[in-house]
Design a protein around this motif. Structure first.
Motif, PDB file in Angstrom:
ATOM      1  N   LYS A   1       0.190   5.117   9.067  1.00 35.22           N
ATOM      2  CA  LYS A   1      -1.060   5.861   9.202  1.00 35.22           C
ATOM      3  C   LYS A   1      -1.080   6.494  10.584  1.00 35.22           C
ATOM      4  O   LYS A   1      -0.903   5.803  11.588  1.00 35.22           O
TER       5      LYS A   1
ATOM      6  N   GLU B   1      -4.900  12.478  12.384  1.00 29.58           N
ATOM      7  CA  GLU B   1      -4.602  13.904  12.376  1.00 29.58           C
ATOM      8  C   GLU B   1      -4.607  14.499  13.785  1.00 29.58           C
ATOM      9  O   GLU B   1      -3.841  15.406  14.082  1.00 29.58           O
TER      10      GLU B   1
ATOM     11  N   GLU C   1       4.013  13.653   5.282  1.00 29.54           N
ATOM     12  CA  GLU C   1       2.607  13.490   4.928  1.00 29.54           C
ATOM     13  C   GLU C   1       2.465  13.342   3.422  1.00 29.54           C
ATOM     14  O   GLU C   1       2.975  14.133   2.647  1.00 29.54           O
TER      15      GLU C   1
ATOM     16  N   ARG D   1      -0.806  11.800   2.239  1.00 27.09           N
ATOM     17  CA  ARG D   1      -2.241  11.820   2.004  1.00 27.09           C
ATOM     18  C   ARG D   1      -2.938  12.078   3.326  1.00 27.09           C
ATOM     19  O   ARG D   1      -2.481  11.634   4.373  1.00 27.09           O
ATOM     20  N   ARG D   2      -4.047  12.789   3.274  1.00 22.09           N
ATOM     21  CA  ARG D   2      -4.802  13.071   4.488  1.00 22.09           C
ATOM     22  C   ARG D   2      -6.226  12.575   4.312  1.00 22.09           C
ATOM     23  O   ARG D   2      -6.865  12.854   3.305  1.00 22.09           O
TER      24      ARG D   2
ATOM     25  N   TRP E   1      -9.938  12.203   6.455  1.00 21.85           N
ATOM     26  CA  TRP E   1     -10.668  12.670   7.630  1.00 21.85           C
ATOM     27  C   TRP E   1     -11.682  11.635   8.055  1.00 21.85           C
ATOM     28  O   TRP E   1     -12.248  10.925   7.226  1.00 21.85           O
TER      29      TRP E   1
END
Length: 165
Positions: A115, A118, A134, A136-137, A139
Motif C-alpha cells: 500500500k 498516492e 498499481e 487499486r486506488r 482516496w
C-alpha cells in the motif's frame, strides 16, 4: 553504516514507528500507544514480522510484512517499507525490502501487496522500481469542521431545502 535489526516491541521501537510514520503522514500520525494497540489486536495466528533500519546508529525506518486480516491464506502477504524523509535516498529502503524478501520465503507467497499513498511520489517510484504495479486506488478525504457553523442549515426544512421562516 547501515543495520537492520529485529523489532523489539518496546517503547523505543514503537516510538521509532510513530516518528517515521508521523514524518510521512503528518495529516494522520499514529502515536506509540496506537501502534501497540494495533499489534495487540493483530490475530496471532497470522504472520506479522517487523524490523528496524538504522543508519549510523540512528533508527531511520522500519519495514514489515503481515498476512492481511481479510485473508488467512499465507500465500497473500502485505508489505510496508517506511523510511524517514531525512534519510531517504541512502539505500535503507532497498535494504529493508531485500531483508523482507528473505524473511518471508517460508510462506512462499504468490501475492505480495504493498500500500502506497498516492501523494508519496518517492514511495510510489520505489514500489514501481521493485516490481509492483498499481492494482487499486483508494482516496483519503478529510474535511476540517472545526470552524463549521451549522446554524444556517438548522433552519432548513426537509422538503426542497426551503427555509422554515
Amino acid at each position: 553504516m547501515m543495520t537492520i535489526r529485529p523489532f523489539r516491541r518496546d517503547e523505543t521501537d514503537y516510538h521509532v514507528m510513530a516518528t517515521v510514520y508521523g514524518a510521512l503522514v503528518p495529516d494522520a500520525p499514529l502515536n506509540t500507544a496506537e501502534w501497540r494497540i494495533r499489534d495487540e489486536l493483530h490475530n496471532p495466528q497470522l504472520a506479522l514480522y517487523r524490523v528496524i533500519g538504522e543508519i549510523d546508529g540512528v533508527a531511520a525506518g522500519y519495514a514489515e510484512y503481515y498476512q492481511p486480516t481479510w485473508c488467512a491464506d499465507p500465500s497473500y502477504i502485505e508489505v510496508s517499507v517506511y523510511v524517514h524523509p531525512a534519510y531517504q535516498g541512502r539505500g535503507l529502503g532497498t535494504a529493508l525490502w531485500q531483508h523482507l524478501q528473505q524473511a518471508w520465503q517460508q510462506y512462499r507467497p504468490r501475492y505480495v501487496l504493498a500500500k502506497v499513498r498516492e501523494d508519496w511520489q518517492t514511495g510510489f517510484a520505489f514500489a514501481i522500481r521493485h516490481g509492483f504495479h498499481e492494482q487499486r486506488r483508494v482516496w483519503t478525504s478529510r474535511l476540517d469542521v472545526t470552524d463549521f457553523d451549522p446554524t444556517p442549515l438548522s433552519r432548513r426544512t426537509r422538503t426542497g431545502g426551503r427555509t422554515a421562516d
